[in-house]
Design a protein around this motif. Sequence first.
Motif, PDB file in Angstrom:
ATOM      1  N   LYS A 119      47.763  44.219  46.342  1.00  0.00           N
ATOM      2  CA  LYS A 119      47.933  44.508  44.914  1.00  0.00           C
ATOM      3  C   LYS A 119      46.674  45.198  44.387  1.00  0.00           C
ATOM      4  CE  LYS A 119      50.500  40.173  44.743  1.00  0.00           C
ATOM      5  NZ  LYS A 119      50.350  39.819  46.178  1.00  0.00           N
ATOM      6  N   VAL A 120      46.866  46.083  43.416  1.00  0.00           N
ATOM      7  CA  VAL A 120      45.721  46.812  42.871  1.00  0.00           C
ATOM      8  C   VAL A 120      44.947  45.889  41.941  1.00  0.00           C
ATOM      9  CG1 VAL A 120      44.967  48.782  41.496  1.00  0.00           C
ATOM     10  CG2 VAL A 120      46.919  49.007  43.065  1.00  0.00           C
ATOM     11  N   ILE A 121      43.700  45.611  42.288  1.00  0.00           N
ATOM     12  CA  ILE A 121      42.872  44.731  41.448  1.00  0.00           C
ATOM     13  C   ILE A 121      42.011  45.578  40.505  1.00  0.00           C
ATOM     14  CG2 ILE A 121      41.040  44.497  43.202  1.00  0.00           C
ATOM     15  CD1 ILE A 121      40.734  41.558  42.205  1.00  0.00           C
ATOM     16  N   ARG A 122      41.694  46.817  40.935  1.00  0.00           N
ATOM     17  CA  ARG A 122      40.947  47.723  40.054  1.00  0.00           C
ATOM     18  C   ARG A 122      41.507  49.127  40.298  1.00  0.00           C
ATOM     19  NH1 ARG A 122      35.954  49.098  37.498  1.00  0.00           N
ATOM     20  NH2 ARG A 122      34.967  47.084  37.255  1.00  0.00           N
ATOM     21  N   GLU A 123      42.041  49.745  39.257  1.00  0.00           N
ATOM     22  CA  GLU A 123      42.668  51.061  39.429  1.00  0.00           C
ATOM     23  C   GLU A 123      41.656  52.153  39.716  1.00  0.00           C
ATOM     24  OE1 GLU A 123      45.291  52.110  36.246  1.00  0.00           O
ATOM     25  OE2 GLU A 123      46.643  50.440  36.765  1.00  0.00           O
ATOM     26  N   PHE A 124      40.509  52.050  39.046  1.00  0.00           N
ATOM     27  CA  PHE A 124      39.486  53.074  39.269  1.00  0.00           C
ATOM     28  C   PHE A 124      38.107  52.425  39.227  1.00  0.00           C
ATOM     29  CE2 PHE A 124      36.486  56.409  38.239  1.00  0.00           C
ATOM     30  CZ  PHE A 124      36.870  57.423  39.095  1.00  0.00           C
ATOM     31  N   LEU A 125      37.498  52.345  40.382  1.00  0.00           N
ATOM     32  CA  LEU A 125      36.145  51.794  40.466  1.00  0.00           C
ATOM     33  C   LEU A 125      35.188  52.962  40.678  1.00  0.00           C
ATOM     34  CD1 LEU A 125      34.499  49.040  40.742  1.00  0.00           C
ATOM     35  CD2 LEU A 125      34.594  49.475  43.206  1.00  0.00           C
ATOM     36  N   PRO A 126      34.230  53.147  39.757  1.00  0.00           N
ATOM     37  CA  PRO A 126      33.267  54.231  39.969  1.00  0.00           C
ATOM     38  C   PRO A 126      32.543  54.046  41.304  1.00  0.00           C
ATOM     39  CG  PRO A 126      33.080  53.368  37.746  1.00  0.00           C
ATOM     40  CD  PRO A 126      34.004  52.447  38.493  1.00  0.00           C
ATOM     41  N   ARG A 127      32.224  55.153  41.959  1.00  0.00           N
ATOM     42  CA  ARG A 127      31.637  55.077  43.301  1.00  0.00           C
ATOM     43  C   ARG A 127      30.338  54.277  43.313  1.00  0.00           C
ATOM     44  NH1 ARG A 127      29.981  59.794  45.051  1.00  0.00           N
ATOM     45  NH2 ARG A 127      30.513  59.694  47.241  1.00  0.00           N
ATOM     46  N   ALA A 128      29.605  54.330  42.180  1.00  0.00           N
ATOM     47  CA  ALA A 128      28.310  53.649  42.110  1.00  0.00           C
ATOM     48  C   ALA A 128      28.445  52.135  42.214  1.00  0.00           C
ATOM     49  CB  ALA A 128      27.600  54.007  40.805  1.00  0.00           C
ATOM     50  N   GLU A 129      29.641  51.609  41.906  1.00  0.00           N
ATOM     51  CA  GLU A 129      29.785  50.154  41.775  1.00  0.00           C
ATOM     52  C   GLU A 129      30.411  49.477  42.990  1.00  0.00           C
ATOM     53  OE1 GLU A 129      31.467  49.040  37.933  1.00  0.00           O
ATOM     54  OE2 GLU A 129      30.919  51.009  37.156  1.00  0.00           O
ATOM     55  N   LEU A 130      30.606  50.229  44.059  1.00  0.00           N
ATOM     56  CA  LEU A 130      31.396  49.704  45.184  1.00  0.00           C
ATOM     57  C   LEU A 130      30.870  48.389  45.765  1.00  0.00           C
ATOM     58  CD1 LEU A 130      33.819  50.202  47.079  1.00  0.00           C
ATOM     59  CD2 LEU A 130      32.208  51.259  48.662  1.00  0.00           C
TER      60      LEU A 130
END
Lengths: 555, 100
Positions: free
Chosen positions: A215-226
Amino acid sequence: MYIYNDFDEKFVRERTRQFRGQVEKRLDGYLTEDEFKPLRLMNGLYLQLHAYMLRVAIPYGTLDSTKMRKLADIADKWDKGYGHFTTRQNIQYNWPKLKDVPDILDALANVGMHAIQTSGNCIRNVTADHFAGAAADEIEDPRPTAELLRQWSTDHPEFQFLPRKFKIAVSGAPNDRAVTKAHDIGIRMVRDDKGEAGYEIIVGGGLGRTPMVGKVIREFLPRAELLPYLEAILQVYNLRGRRDNKYKARIKILVHETGLDEIRDAVEKAYEFIKPEFSHPSDELVNGIARYFEPPQFNNVQTAAFDKALEENPALCSFVETNVAEHKNPAYGIVTISLKPVGGTPGDATSEQMRTVADLAEKFSHDEVRISHEQNIVLPHVRKADIAEIYQVLKEAGLATANIGLISDIIACPGMDYCALATARSIPIAQEISTRFNELKLEHEIGELKIKISGCINACGHHHVGHIGILGLDKAGIENYQITLGGDATETMALGERAGPGFSAEELVPALERLIDTYLNVRESSQEIFLDAYRRLGAEPFLTALYPEAEKDAA
Amino acid sequence: MTRAFTPKMVTANDLLEGDVIYLTADNKWSRLLSDAHVFTVETEANAALELAVGQQDRLVGAYLVDASADKDGNPTSLHFREEFRSRGPSNYPHGKQAEV
């Protein structure tokens, strides 16, 4: 290709040295099996039905010719001259002797490889799209991200004793070739409405005895926050995942039992807490690693000779149709080398074949090789002008089977021919299916069809997501095979539905023949693949084909 | 009423090689199923297993497995898993079927 720095080198050497000492202590009687087992598993060494098995990590399925040749040498020197490539892009040796394993690990370390975290309740080898860096549909090469995750997860002190194993896959393209939705965490490269690249984070997918679509827990995670975000997920799982029952210990069960929203809130809370501990933004780290994965210098040679060769050589034409995928550079192709010869063992390659692949990669594919989760080998960057020559070499090496994506391109786990957990054999079933449909000469007519076979409910053979899935069970002391229909391993993931009672090994292939006959009769055109026909028509006509007697009884 | 006891063999994997081994009538270990001793008395089978479990320095994972013996004492395994263990894999002539 990522090159070990001093830290990686020292760590791997130190672990190998430690393991040598542990093996000596076991052989000298200073360690019991109960004490030794967790130590050997930390280094990828299992005890299977007939022998030890060493599982060697191939991070994100990427190899070069040096590494491939070393794998071949190990197969010759310490095994039986072959290796088995797995659905997690690793290689397994089926016959090592305990006393030789430290030497094997030393040999691997010499080429920047190891078997660490290929077993145990830790973050396992990170997998990725096998077309990474080459695919025409790619947003970004997923391997720098996967390599960052390898560095982060290797020997991570907090995550060495998770409730259960933890698998991560990364895809850089909208067409999901890495089965991200069947992983504990799936990462898909996406763009937001401003065109910025980031990650879609999927959680709680998995196959096994309780299959679940992630399931999608975060639709868009900025690359900096991985990294801090993933660390937050792992931390929530580590604290809240069940440890009372091995079969309910995976994160998919936690997400399912707790609910996605509550888990998401817990992760966000943990994330806020963790974030300040990460001094470097993850995008900077990924960018730093990306220099190891620079695309090769492509030269746009003429493809006219290639086009002519295709016209003149129907066998080459057939090979190209199935085994060559679109490359981001139109003068290039991605060549998939099938490890599914007619009647062969899916995923096995001899040491000679490995050397042939290494030579081809060095000469024709910018020294790059990939292992796919579908248990094939990929030459990712091949000039179209060279394909005819490559085909000739592959043919001589018994590696030119033109069947990628077709009915004989079967995923199969080792099953009860090797695995101590298996409840039935998988390999002979795969062999029979490919032999029979080769005899019928129907394979190309049938078109795209994914058969996936597991020899027990742990589902290493991905049967739940096969268009046709086969699960081998022990039914009152006889091998019995259950069929599932309609599974899908891609971005439109679906779990197959169980068709009904299982079949004996003798009944299975005839049942599949009836199923395929029905498909060929009911499809709208040759463009409609089995899965699409199943989705359009539902299970009914296919169940009638599998169980004609039941239909008669009902009538 | 007590359940009838199914005769048993003691089997394990060899520590060094990983290969399947069987306990023989004279308390030695053999790679051949045909050398295995079949215990028809439950207490004897359990005692033999205990003995095997104690031999940590040469084997791994000893357990009892259902078996039968003909009138001459020649053993047969009763489950397909044990049959495979006694031979080797079906896809290549590797393991016992080729080597022992």
